[in-house]
Design a protein around this motif. Sequence first.
Motif, short mmCIF file in Angstrom:
data_model
loop_
_atom_site.label_atom_id
_atom_site.label_comp_id
_atom_site.label_asym_id
_atom_site.label_seq_id
_atom_site.Cartn_x
_atom_site.Cartn_y
_atom_site.Cartn_z
N ALA A 1 3.38 -0.71 0.64
CA ALA A 1 2.80 -0.64 1.99
C ALA A 1 2.64 0.82 2.43
CB ALA A 1 3.68 -1.40 2.97
N LEU A 2 3.66 1.64 2.17
CA LEU A 2 3.58 3.06 2.54
C LEU A 2 2.44 3.75 1.79
CD1 LEU A 2 7.40 3.93 2.55
CD2 LEU A 2 5.94 3.60 4.56
N GLN A 3 2.30 3.41 0.50
CA GLN A 3 1.22 4.02 -0.28
C GLN A 3 -0.13 3.60 0.28
OE1 GLN A 3 1.81 6.24 -2.75
NE2 GLN A 3 -0.37 6.63 -2.82
N HIS A 4 -0.23 2.32 0.69
CA HIS A 4 -1.48 1.83 1.27
C HIS A 4 -1.82 2.60 2.55
CE1 HIS A 4 -4.65 -1.18 1.84
NE2 HIS A 4 -4.37 -1.11 3.13
N LEU A 5 -0.82 2.87 3.37
CA LEU A 5 -1.05 3.66 4.59
C LEU A 5 -1.59 5.03 4.24
CD1 LEU A 5 2.12 2.90 6.76
CD2 LEU A 5 -0.12 1.82 6.87
#
Length: 1497
Positions: A260-264
Amino acid sequence: SGFPAMRDFVQRVVETLSVDDNKDRVSVVQYSRDPAVQFYLNTYKTKGEILDTVRGLRHKGGRPLNTGAALQHLRDNVFTASAGSRRQEGVPQLLIVLSGGRSFDSVDAPASALKDLGVITYTIGSRASDSSELQKIAHEPRHALSVSEFTDLPDVQEQFSSVINKVLVTERHPSRRDVVFLLDGSDGTRSGFPAMRDFVQRVVETLSVDDNKDRVSVVQYSRDPAVQFYLNTYKTKGEILDTVRGLRHKGGRPLNTGAALQHLRDNVFTASAGSRRQEGVPQLLIVLSGGRSFDSVDAPASALKDLGVITYTIGSRASDSSELQKIAHEPSHALSVSEFTDLPDVQEQFSSVMSKVRHPSRRDVVFLLDGSDGTRSGFPAMRDFVQRVVETLSVDDNKDRVSVVQYSRDPAVQFYLNTYKTKGEILDTVRGLRHKGGRPLNTGAALQHLRDNVFTASAGSRRQEGVPQLLIVLSGGRSFDSVDAPASALKDLGVITYTIGSRASDSSELQKIAHEPSHALSVSEFTDLPDVQEQFSSVMNKRHPSRRDVVFLLDGSDGTRSGFPAMRDFVQRVVETLSVDDNKDRVSVVQYSRDPAVQFYLNTYKTKGEILDTVRGLRHKGGRPLNTGAALQHLRDNVFTASAGSRRQEGVPQLLIVLSGGRSFDSVDAPASALKDLGVITYTIGSRASDSSELQKIAHEPSHALSVSEFTDLPDVQEQFSSVMNKVLTPYHYHTHGVSGFKRDVVFLLDGSDGTRSGFPAMRDFVQRVVETLSVDDNKDRVSVVQYSRDPAVQFYLNTYKTKGEILDTVRGLRHKGGRPLNTGAALQHLRDNVFTASAGSRRQEGVPQLLIVLSGGRSFDSVDAPASALKDLGVITYTIGSRASDSSELQKIAHEPRHALSVSEFTDLPDVQEQFSSRHPSRRDVVFLLDGSDGTRSGFPAMRDFVQRVVETLSVDDNKDRVSVVQYSRDPAVQFYLNTYKTKGEILDTVRGLRHKGGRPLNTGAALQHLRDNVFTASAGSRRQEGVPQLLIVLSGGRSFDSVDAPASALKDLGVITYTIGSRASDSSELQKIAHEPSHALSVSEFTDLPDVQEQFSSVMSKVLVTERHPSRRDVVFLLDGSDGTRSGFPAMRDFVQRVVETLSVDDNKDRVSVVQYSRDPAVQFYLNTYKTKGEILDTVRGLRHKGGRPLNTGAALQHLRDNVFTASAGSRRQEGVPQLLIVLSGGRSFDSVDAPASALKDLGVITYTIGSRASDSSELQKIAHEPRHALSVSEFTDLPDVQEQFSSVMQQMVETLSVDDNKDRVSVVQYSRDPAVQFYLNTYKTKGEILDTVRGLRHKGGRPLNTGAALQHLRDNVFTASAGSRRQEGVPQLLIVLSGGRSFDSVDAPASALKDLGVITYTIGSRASDSSELQKIAHEPSHALSVSEFTDLPDVQEQFSSVMSKVVMSPTHMTPTGPGKKMIDFNSQGYWKKISDFSFRLHIIITHGVSGFTL
């Protein structure tokens, strides 16, 4: 008469403020012609002091009233940290203006500048004031109040208080913010989700969304992230709150917080998703997570920190607190609740944390003040300066420490760094300082005294704890003694020195003392110090973080068993002083006896705690004998490498600390030398049983070799060691080996002494001729010129000029310096300290070769030995040219090697050596052969050997043009000889003839390639890559590699190695193509015995060494000039402006075309784009232009005329060929007709418009016409056009460079993939549409499984989006990738997709029902680029949708993509380019499909 009433008004306002508890601060400024600060924001600490001063204010008097100048003065000198402003801490900045008349100067720009700074301005005027002017100044109209006379001020006091008090509530956070919420929507948070939703609502309620200050995005996640809305989805708080209230819990498992952090990072904190990060808007992320992540959060959390995102985390009982601390920006940003239903309990705590600004790190600040007789009158100003700087420091919490030293003949310490503990004590002492007096001024002795007595632990310095050491020198005269050695010693100690001089100072001396040239400031008199206060603060506040890679090599042999615990403790104590957690420092530990054993690598641990835990647990290795040489070699080959975490290629100092308790059984000579060549700074500590001479050999220099009787005595040398080691903070012996391509930094050092007066014109011509051969305009080469005699004088630095024209103009204007004696040594030292530095434009730390060309016409009066050696240590390649009067042995010492020293009889003979000089590097090559020596090539090996001999026969080895290395490999590589092993062709051939087949299995080609990168293509192994010598690799491989070749092959390409491969029947041709520099470099034979058959083909391929020269962009430039009655007087200036722009264009080679149109009521074309073919014809016509006259001014009609009659093929426009169309409009009034539709039509056509207006123009109209607001410039009168010429050129050049769309047609490549990718054809395979269509019609389905989309994307990055495969990315041509994928990838797509984005590729994805939509969104350039169909047979249904999405790439003028590691932004907005796209399947840069049913569509 109204001044007493103003004074009373100020008193009444101050009475309402909270000054004594430091909540509120006050400053008062009076102005008339000039402003006069009565007191600053940090002058007084109590309300009583302020009121006393206000009551005593006297009316200033004077005229005229310059309100604009006063506002500008406030911006530059009052609303600053040095003057007490807390703006950077988020404290509201309020300005109350009482003005009783109309300003004589303009208030527009200063008022706007204050608004940009975030200052909230209130104005109160009287009857004589200009109300519209006061409204301009005020933050908003309701902030502008008025009275009839200032004696009526009490009547508006209450109204004013009401207005101002609103700011305490509504303007607490006037700055803009982008706020992203990441909410855990997994199964575990179902019950707590309503509370999360409420929390988001409460935070959003506090934000300023409606005025576009704050933006909000919400993302939910469990297994995959789901964006609820982006930062640019909603424009009002109401819309956001409505959507938040309607959020539904997502559900799902497991919880992948890392993904999720990478997607952000990849999809939300981007310009396309509404992020304003590139505008400097703070990026805030608030994570609410209710469980431990199933995947790793380390890399994504670190990536967000690198992006500058400030992350706050809130967890619940089930969360992992250490994980949330990793994610958070700093530990205090990680909060927790028992259950999410308790979120209201931390709401206030969260708001408090979120509003805090990080405090700066600690500093030790020493002031050195000139107290000699010459500064008596200026000393009070120096004292005040010190006070103002101290006011900005954080002393009371022991972050900052201060010392003050005065000096004249001798230095006198007023107080040490540890004398006072509070700011108050320091300020009291500073206010009481008395001028010292005395002569002469011995600055050198004072600096030496500081080094020996002030920057020491006993005097309070915390240097050994890593605290930055700052020295501020205020000197009002030239030093009587030499400052060179003491200044250098302070730099070696790591002290960052700033100097401020006056008119009587010696500026070159102050630059020597300063840490870098930009740290040397000056004033006319010291009473002018307040004028540089802000400039000084800006310079001083720049951080100088020193990163280090530290490796410990510990003797673990039988002889050190009893001393090992002491070694272990020593390591712990050193590690304690390092900055590991913020990735400044990295640590590795290796033990050795007979063999080395790596305990952990430089990239094994990320925190100091992990390292210390491991060190505490180290066990003694044992064993004998002690092979220190083998251990050092192992470090060189396996630890000081990028793969092991070394950042050597980034310029990070490499430190090795060796603790050895005995004499080595093997030789240390070669390995120690190899480490030095690598740039490693080695320290050794031995015991009684060690061999001190051996340890000195290993150490970087003798002073780095320490010793103890027993290792249990190590604490006794800890401080001595720290002192020695900290000298590396200024890494002066450090060599870098970064990728540089063919860039060069070239410095000329010219003898300007009395003896070269007659020869100087010839020197100047020589410099011009050399510069003519360089590539300056595309930033490949940079140039600096320095003249010297007694002292050096920098004519310009490496970063002064950006174009060859500017350099040549300056060189032509050089005047002979004169002076004696000739101090070549001092000049060389000055270059080392002040020119070959990053701040002066040197790119040494990026691996760019540093070249120095010295022209010297006499023997040096001082010694050149140490400075010349220092430049060599720095990696500078020096060439010298002397005359008859020079000392040839001295010039050889200075030169990098003897053959770099040339000479002429007189400098007028320089043209005779020009060719000799230019051919210093004639066609040199470093050639490495990598031969497959595995079991499978036994029979073919003699043929390989013969092939090598035949190639070597063609090389020029004996004159050192070409160098050769041979490496054999099977399971492991074995170097037969390095590039610097042999100097003659005979020796090489003898060795090659004697080569024996190695044997072994399996065949690890990947490992062999990596070994070449790390150990053969290096300076220590003889590679001349840093000198720009082409690096060639010839691989003969007879089988498929057992390991992967992808990363090593890519690493060699990144290094600039040109690889050729020759395979046999048993080889894997696709693997060899991956390894080769480009597909045409991969050859094959049936058996290696057939090698003679390809010898000629190979020689032909190899002789084409690629020197890819960038094709300069072509441009069609149209000028639209206002010829109406209102511009009659300004028209000559317009005409001159056009001439100056045309002078910069390349017309004669048909790169650029020019048209000029005049207009008033109607447009009149002076000449079209195809009227003239030479610059001379254009300039002649422009000079003869006559003003048209007429009225009214119909700008709209003129723009429409351009669209219909000038930007057309018949008029010479090359728009349809992709040539950028530029329009430059000079307009001196408001248009009588509407410009809206014509301006929009030109934008639709892809025309890039720039506008320049005058005082009478309508600025909003010109902004409408311009391509974007920053393209709209203005002058007061057109006679001021020269003032914006440079600004205009800068804006225009920036755009043109980003639109380097070449003039040929579109190119297409098609790749199919399943398990592996298969290129059907490359971008440069076909030249016609017919050939492409024929091939596409004949495509056959590939088949195969599994589906490896990640590998396919990586293959495109490494092999298709490359110049050798036909990509024109480096020419600015947009790179498009269209992915049709019918299933979920078996491998990960994250890194390859990110790599393509970094490359600037715009990716579109189309999936089917079986595809993974989140995966395709990851791959796509942005979420809207990911489309889907139920089946691929439905593709016609999305044809229109796809075309719509894809066309947005050019319709949005703000659409930007990074084109490489430097993140250069490119605007793809040439609509003419896109209008050529007529068919979805063709005329696109890349199409990639994979083998699934539906392919036959």
